[in-house]
Motif scaffolding. Structure first.
Motif, PDB file in Angstrom:
ATOM      1  N   MET A  61      25.411  47.664  29.207  1.00  0.00           N
ATOM      2  CA  MET A  61      25.148  46.975  29.977  1.00  0.00           C
ATOM      3  C   MET A  61      25.050  48.108  31.071  1.00  0.00           C
ATOM      4  O   MET A  61      26.368  48.323  30.966  1.00  0.00           O
ATOM      5  CB  MET A  61      25.532  45.727  30.009  1.00  0.00           C
ATOM      6  CG  MET A  61      25.661  45.336  31.105  1.00  0.00           C
ATOM      7  SD  MET A  61      26.085  43.263  30.398  1.00  0.00           S
ATOM      8  CE  MET A  61      26.338  43.104  31.864  1.00  0.00           C
ATOM      9  N   SER A  62      24.258  48.116  31.616  1.00  0.00           N
ATOM     10  CA  SER A  62      24.828  49.273  33.271  1.00  0.00           C
ATOM     11  C   SER A  62      24.865  48.047  34.271  1.00  0.00           C
ATOM     12  O   SER A  62      24.781  47.860  35.263  1.00  0.00           O
ATOM     13  CB  SER A  62      23.256  49.829  33.588  1.00  0.00           C
ATOM     14  OG  SER A  62      22.000  48.451  33.516  1.00  0.00           O
ATOM     15  N   GLN A  63      25.047  46.419  33.699  1.00  0.00           N
ATOM     16  CA  GLN A  63      24.797  46.449  35.190  1.00  0.00           C
ATOM     17  C   GLN A  63      26.297  45.090  35.566  1.00  0.00           C
ATOM     18  O   GLN A  63      26.820  44.169  34.993  1.00  0.00           O
ATOM     19  CB  GLN A  63      24.647  44.101  35.172  1.00  0.00           C
ATOM     20  CG  GLN A  63      22.754  44.852  34.878  1.00  0.00           C
ATOM     21  CD  GLN A  63      22.304  45.576  36.305  1.00  0.00           C
ATOM     22  OE1 GLN A  63      22.925  44.667  37.329  1.00  0.00           O
ATOM     23  NE2 GLN A  63      21.537  46.966  36.626  1.00  0.00           N
ATOM     24  N   SER A  64      27.455  46.229  35.148  1.00  0.00           N
ATOM     25  CA  SER A  64      28.805  45.735  35.354  1.00  0.00           C
ATOM     26  C   SER A  64      29.293  46.053  36.428  1.00  0.00           C
ATOM     27  O   SER A  64      28.168  46.760  37.569  1.00  0.00           O
ATOM     28  CB  SER A  64      29.742  47.472  34.277  1.00  0.00           C
ATOM     29  OG  SER A  64      29.669  48.286  34.988  1.00  0.00           O
ATOM     30  N   ASN A  65      30.714  45.610  37.176  1.00  0.00           N
ATOM     31  CA  ASN A  65      31.092  45.974  38.215  1.00  0.00           C
ATOM     32  C   ASN A  65      29.961  45.015  39.416  1.00  0.00           C
ATOM     33  O   ASN A  65      29.719  45.695  41.005  1.00  0.00           O
ATOM     34  CB  ASN A  65      31.350  47.405  38.751  1.00  0.00           C
ATOM     35  CG  ASN A  65      31.924  47.182  40.318  1.00  0.00           C
ATOM     36  OD1 ASN A  65      33.365  46.278  40.678  1.00  0.00           O
ATOM     37  ND2 ASN A  65      32.270  48.106  40.964  1.00  0.00           N
ATOM     38  N   THR A  66      29.460  44.081  39.344  1.00  0.00           N
ATOM     39  CA  THR A  66      28.691  42.937  40.193  1.00  0.00           C
ATOM     40  C   THR A  66      29.777  41.754  40.144  1.00  0.00           C
ATOM     41  O   THR A  66      30.275  41.555  39.524  1.00  0.00           O
ATOM     42  CB  THR A  66      26.755  43.147  39.617  1.00  0.00           C
ATOM     43  OG1 THR A  66      27.006  41.898  38.358  1.00  0.00           O
ATOM     44  CG2 THR A  66      26.486  44.176  39.063  1.00  0.00           C
ATOM     45  N   LYS A  67      28.831  41.141  41.236  1.00  0.00           N
ATOM     46  CA  LYS A  67      29.822  39.606  41.338  1.00  0.00           C
ATOM     47  C   LYS A  67      28.226  39.243  42.179  1.00  0.00           C
ATOM     48  O   LYS A  67      27.603  39.279  42.794  1.00  0.00           O
ATOM     49  CB  LYS A  67      29.863  40.118  42.715  1.00  0.00           C
ATOM     50  CG  LYS A  67      31.370  38.623  42.615  1.00  0.00           C
ATOM     51  CD  LYS A  67      32.128  38.971  44.534  1.00  0.00           C
ATOM     52  CE  LYS A  67      32.742  37.655  44.483  1.00  0.00           C
ATOM     53  NZ  LYS A  67      34.116  37.607  45.774  1.00  0.00           N
ATOM     54  N   THR A  68      28.449  37.635  41.796  1.00  0.00           N
ATOM     55  CA  THR A  68      27.533  36.565  42.236  1.00  0.00           C
ATOM     56  C   THR A  68      28.674  35.944  43.431  1.00  0.00           C
ATOM     57  O   THR A  68      29.599  36.141  43.538  1.00  0.00           O
ATOM     58  CB  THR A  68      27.718  35.541  41.337  1.00  0.00           C
ATOM     59  OG1 THR A  68      28.427  34.681  40.343  1.00  0.00           O
ATOM     60  CG2 THR A  68      26.323  36.392  40.717  1.00  0.00           C
ATOM     61  N   GLY A  69      27.610  35.183  44.349  1.00  0.00           N
ATOM     62  CA  GLY A  69      28.673  33.934  45.042  1.00  0.00           C
ATOM     63  C   GLY A  69      28.944  34.428  46.762  1.00  0.00           C
ATOM     64  O   GLY A  69      28.557  36.297  46.894  1.00  0.00           O
ATOM     65  N   PHE A  96      31.510  36.576  53.714  1.00  0.00           N
ATOM     66  CA  PHE A  96      30.152  36.015  53.522  1.00  0.00           C
ATOM     67  C   PHE A  96      29.789  35.643  52.504  1.00  0.00           C
ATOM     68  O   PHE A  96      29.110  36.031  51.283  1.00  0.00           O
ATOM     69  CB  PHE A  96      29.175  37.516  54.088  1.00  0.00           C
ATOM     70  CG  PHE A  96      29.813  38.167  54.824  1.00  0.00           C
ATOM     71  CD1 PHE A  96      29.764  37.961  56.380  1.00  0.00           C
ATOM     72  CD2 PHE A  96      31.209  39.341  55.124  1.00  0.00           C
ATOM     73  CE1 PHE A  96      30.123  38.157  57.554  1.00  0.00           C
ATOM     74  CE2 PHE A  96      31.761  39.237  56.088  1.00  0.00           C
ATOM     75  CZ  PHE A  96      31.120  38.743  57.732  1.00  0.00           C
ATOM     76  N   GLN A  97      27.978  34.355  52.105  1.00  0.00           N
ATOM     77  CA  GLN A  97      27.434  34.166  51.530  1.00  0.00           C
ATOM     78  C   GLN A  97      25.938  35.029  51.124  1.00  0.00           C
ATOM     79  O   GLN A  97      25.016  35.094  52.422  1.00  0.00           O
ATOM     80  CB  GLN A  97      26.862  32.519  51.431  1.00  0.00           C
ATOM     81  CG  GLN A  97      26.592  32.054  49.998  1.00  0.00           C
ATOM     82  CD  GLN A  97      27.285  32.018  49.220  1.00  0.00           C
ATOM     83  OE1 GLN A  97      28.046  31.968  48.843  1.00  0.00           O
ATOM     84  NE2 GLN A  97      26.367  32.556  48.619  1.00  0.00           N
ATOM     85  N   PRO A  98      25.892  35.674  50.199  1.00  0.00           N
ATOM     86  CA  PRO A  98      24.476  35.596  50.486  1.00  0.00           C
ATOM     87  C   PRO A  98      23.421  35.125  50.258  1.00  0.00           C
ATOM     88  O   PRO A  98      23.481  33.900  49.823  1.00  0.00           O
ATOM     89  CB  PRO A  98      24.622  36.808  48.972  1.00  0.00           C
ATOM     90  CG  PRO A  98      25.799  37.964  48.217  1.00  0.00           C
ATOM     91  CD  PRO A  98      26.720  36.206  49.472  1.00  0.00           C
TER      92      PRO A  98
END
Length: 141
Positions: free
Chosen positions: A1-9, A64-66
């Motif tokens: 999986m290439s979507q590691s080290n990502t974050k929501t919120g 900060f909130q995206p």
């Protein structure tokens, strides 16, 4: 999986200016010699994709909130608005307006749309709005 080290919120980032008195204002991701930092919008067309949850002094970390369309937010309003109005970045060269929103003006210019009002709003209110990154709109005379 290439979507590691990502974050929501919410995200924690250094402030590139004193943002301690700017909670709920729009913010722009910038950089200083490659290091990320958050600042207030400096132009009508700035890519303001964050809202300041907790500002801090320059060089200190803030929260900060995206802005995403799946979550409405409250933004500081200049002037008045009605539900469905297009909200754009207020003029950052006017004292007290950086990071706030206004209804799309009728005056000629290019403006960045950041949200759609979801309630009637009055000057100084934190108006309920739905983030809508619709890009730039050019108004002609």
């Amino acid at each position: 999986m290439s979507q590691s080290n990502t974050k929501t919120g919410p995200v924690v980032m250094p402030c590139g200016a004193d943002l301690s008195a700017h909670a709920d204002h729009l913010a722009v991701l910038s950089h200083s010699t490659g290091a990320p930092q958050m600042i207030l919008p400096a132009s009508l067309t700035a890519v303001a994709l964050y809202i300041i949850l907790a500002g801090a002094a320059s060089g200190e970390n803030g929260e900060f909130q995206p802005l995403t369309p799946d979550r409405n937010v409250r933004l500081p309003l200049i002037g008045t608005c009605n539900p469905g109005d297009t909200l754009v970045i207020a003029n950052p060269s006017v004292s007290g307006q950086p990071g706030k929103v206004i209804v799309l003006p009728t005056a000629a210019g290019t403006y960045r749309v950041v949200a759609i009002a979801e309630e009637k709003g009055v000057a100084g209110q934190l108006v309920l709005a739905r983030p809508a990154n619709l890009g730039l709109i050019t108004v002609t005379a």
